[in-house]
Design a protein around this motif. Structure first.
Motif, PDB file in Angstrom:
ATOM      1  N   ALA A 140      15.222   5.466 -13.790  1.00 17.83           N
ATOM      2  CA  ALA A 140      16.570   4.916 -13.617  1.00 17.83           C
ATOM      3  C   ALA A 140      16.622   3.447 -14.028  1.00 17.83           C
ATOM      4  CB  ALA A 140      17.008   5.072 -12.157  1.00 17.83           C
TER       5      ALA A 140
ATOM      6  N   ARG B 110      18.946   1.906 -17.105  1.00 13.86           N
ATOM      7  CA  ARG B 110      19.948   0.844 -16.848  1.00 13.86           C
ATOM      8  C   ARG B 110      19.703  -0.390 -17.716  1.00 13.86           C
ATOM      9  NH1 ARG B 110      19.553   2.726 -11.316  1.00 13.86           N
ATOM     10  NH2 ARG B 110      17.927   1.183 -10.888  1.00 13.86           N
TER      11      ARG B 110
ATOM     12  N   ALA C 223      20.333   7.373 -14.682  1.00 18.18           N
ATOM     13  CA  ALA C 223      20.364   6.075 -13.998  1.00 18.18           C
ATOM     14  C   ALA C 223      20.578   6.216 -12.501  1.00 18.18           C
ATOM     15  CB  ALA C 223      21.462   5.192 -14.598  1.00 18.18           C
TER      16      ALA C 223
END
Length: 540
Positions: free
Chosen positions: A425, A429, A493
């Protein structure tokens, strides 16, 4: 190659010609059938498949496409993708004009009906990452003799200093713009024309060195030409040039220049004139240059910007295909990124694990080929066709030192101790809006090579529905790495803890394309000292 219906007891190693889908099983066309696949087919009542069986003298489609594409020996401004489904694509790395040897392309396409190359038009304008050509093998394999003949033809051409394609980057950096004002001409009309020409200049990666508005007479135009500082000179008169002796061409001659050609067989664009002054090319723009739509002047300007000479004979040869007015949708020459585009891929290296099962040793620092595993796989990612590489590490991670000197960006995951899901994640991002796909690589896989990653990247094609590319073992068992398209970035994410992407793969099975790597490369991850010892014993 033999093609047709094959009983299951003869189908191991054959290439499936049509996808098979039952309530419990999905096998996509192009799959090399394994013993496990055949057993599953028997269990659901299938007795035969339509498939292709290769002969000893056949070259598989990917291998054939790759060999022929490499034989093209393209220049530094062109990149070649890894082959997938018998297709190897060539892309522009910069903006410019692509020159194609049509005779050579025709001869290549005549060697065997299974070998094809399709290209853009000769002297087409191209944008960075735009597809220029594709080598496509039509059947699942072609004879070795045909591939060898294609290689021989291209080698012979190279010895004669011929090449199938050459990219001519835009080289000129400046242009001068001269506009004329007729009696009673509104200022907004002059500005509209100037703005359209400026946009054309900027789209060709040039800037305006100087811009002059002069009276609509030959003496004023001559003075403007003498004062021009750009590498080429563009003239847009307030009233269309209607004769070789009109004020535009006359002004060029009065300045000591020469008119090379007046008029062109392209519509719109008929009233263009081409000239030369002080070793610089001069283009008298037609009135249609006040519009952003494609016209004959764009063809001339593109070649000039790429440093290609443009003669009167060149303009005379533009008539075939020059009826632009009748094209239902004429592209805007200011638009960038037209045509098929090579996707932007980020390699995401997950390297924040704890090595809890290694008995105090760090598996990512284990030596492989004389260097730590982490550096080895990071180097493979950096050498691949990925556009950027991100390595996700723990806070204050000593592993960071082995990555020094590599072209990658280090991302710190403050929640690394919570599990792999947080690292995935965190990496997603960190990707910018320009990224089309994320190639997720586990850092503990010692057999992954740059060419394996290139094959995954080549398989990625959202337009064809291939939005997730998953590596498998040779027998089809799913493994890693996995390439995810942008549409899956949001759920990736949102991952947490030790939650991986397995659920995302399951829920989006229709977007998944499996790509078999050699042997068990996609399954070989080493988490324990015993696994490392066994792997070293097996690989030597």
């Amino acid at each position: 190659m033999r093609f047709g219906a094959i009983p299951l007891d003869q189908a191991e190693g054959a290439i499936l010609a049509h996808s098979l889908k039952t309530s419990t099983l999905t096998l996509k066309k192009g799959r090399c059938l394994s013993a496990a696949d055949l057993e599953q087919l028997r269990e659901v009542g299938v007795s035969e498949v339509v498939a292709a069986r290769l002969s000893d003298d056949d070259v598989p489609e990917d291998q054939a496409a790759g060999r022929i594409a490499k034989a093209l020996k393209v220049d530094a401004g062109i990149t070649l993708s890894a082959p997938f489904t018998g297709r190897a694509n060539l892309f522009a790395e910069c903006a410019g004009v692509i020159a194609i040897d049509r005779d050579l392309a025709d001869r290549l396409n005549q060697i065997d009906e299974g070998i094809t190359i399709a290209t853009l038009d000769h002297l087409a304008r191209v944008h960075p990452r735009q597809m220029l050509a594709t080598v496509k093998i039509i059947p699942y394999a072609v004879p070795e003799s045909a591939v060898a003949a294609a290689e021989s033809l291209l080698a012979e051409a190279a010895r004669s200093n011929r090449e199938l394609m050459r990219l001519h980057p835009f080289r000129l950096r400046t242009a001068s713009l001269i506009l004329t004002r007729t009696t009673g001409m509104a200022e907004k009309v002059i500005e509209k024309g100037a703005r359209a020409v400026r946009d054309r200049i900027h789209a060709l990666e040039m800037h305006v060195a100087d811009e002059q508005v002069v009276a609509h007479d030959s003496r004023s135009i001559a003075a403007g030409i003498a004062a021009a500082r750009g590498e080429c000179i563009l003239i847009l008169t307030g009233s269309a040039t209607s004769d070789r002796f009109d004020v535009g061409p006359a002004g060029l001659q009065e300045a000591g220049g020469a008119v090379i050609r007046f008029g062109m067989p392209v519509d719109p664009g008929n009233l263009l004139f081409l000239g030369a002054w002080d070793d610089r090319q001069v283009v008298g723009l037609p009135g249609c240059a006040r519009s952003p739509k494609l016209n004959g002047a764009d063809w001339v300007l593109e070649r000039i910007a790429a440093g290609l000479p443009v003669s009167g004979a060149d303009i005379a040869a533009m008539g075939v295909g020059g009826l632009l007015k009748e094209i239902p949708s004429r592209p805007n020459p200011r638009a960038k990124g037209a045509g098929s585009r090579r996707p932007v891929i980020a390699a995401l290296l997950l390297a924040a694990g704890q090595s809890r099962r290694m008995g105090g040793r760090d598996k990512l620092m284990e030596p492989v080929g004389g260097e730590p595993l982490l550096r080895r796989i990071a180097s493979a990612a950096a050498e691949s066709a990925s556009d950027q590489v991100l390595a996700v590490l723990r806070p204050e991670d000593p592993r960071a030192g082995v990555l020094e000197g590599l072209m990658l960006r280090q991302i710190v995951n403050p929640r690394a101790a919570e599990g792999m899901g947080t690292s995935l994640a965190e990496g997603i991002r960190a990707l910018g809006p320009e990224v089309d796909g994320a190639l997720v690589i586990m850092a503990d896989m010692p057999e992954i090579r740059a060419q394996d990653l290139d094959r995954l990247i080549a398989a990625f094609d959202p337009g064809e529905g291939r939005e997730i590319i998953r590596a498998t073992a040779a027998d089809g068992r799913p493994g890693h790495p996995v390439l995810f398209g942008r549409r899956f970035f949001e759920p990736l994410a949102a991952l947490s803890g030790d939650q991986g992407a397995r659920e995302i793969l399951r829920e989006n099975a229709e977007f998944v394309t499996d790509l078999a790597l050699a042997d068990e490369v996609a399954l070989t991850d080493l988490d324990t000292k015993q696994a490392w010892a066994a792997w070293r014993a097996r690989t030597g």
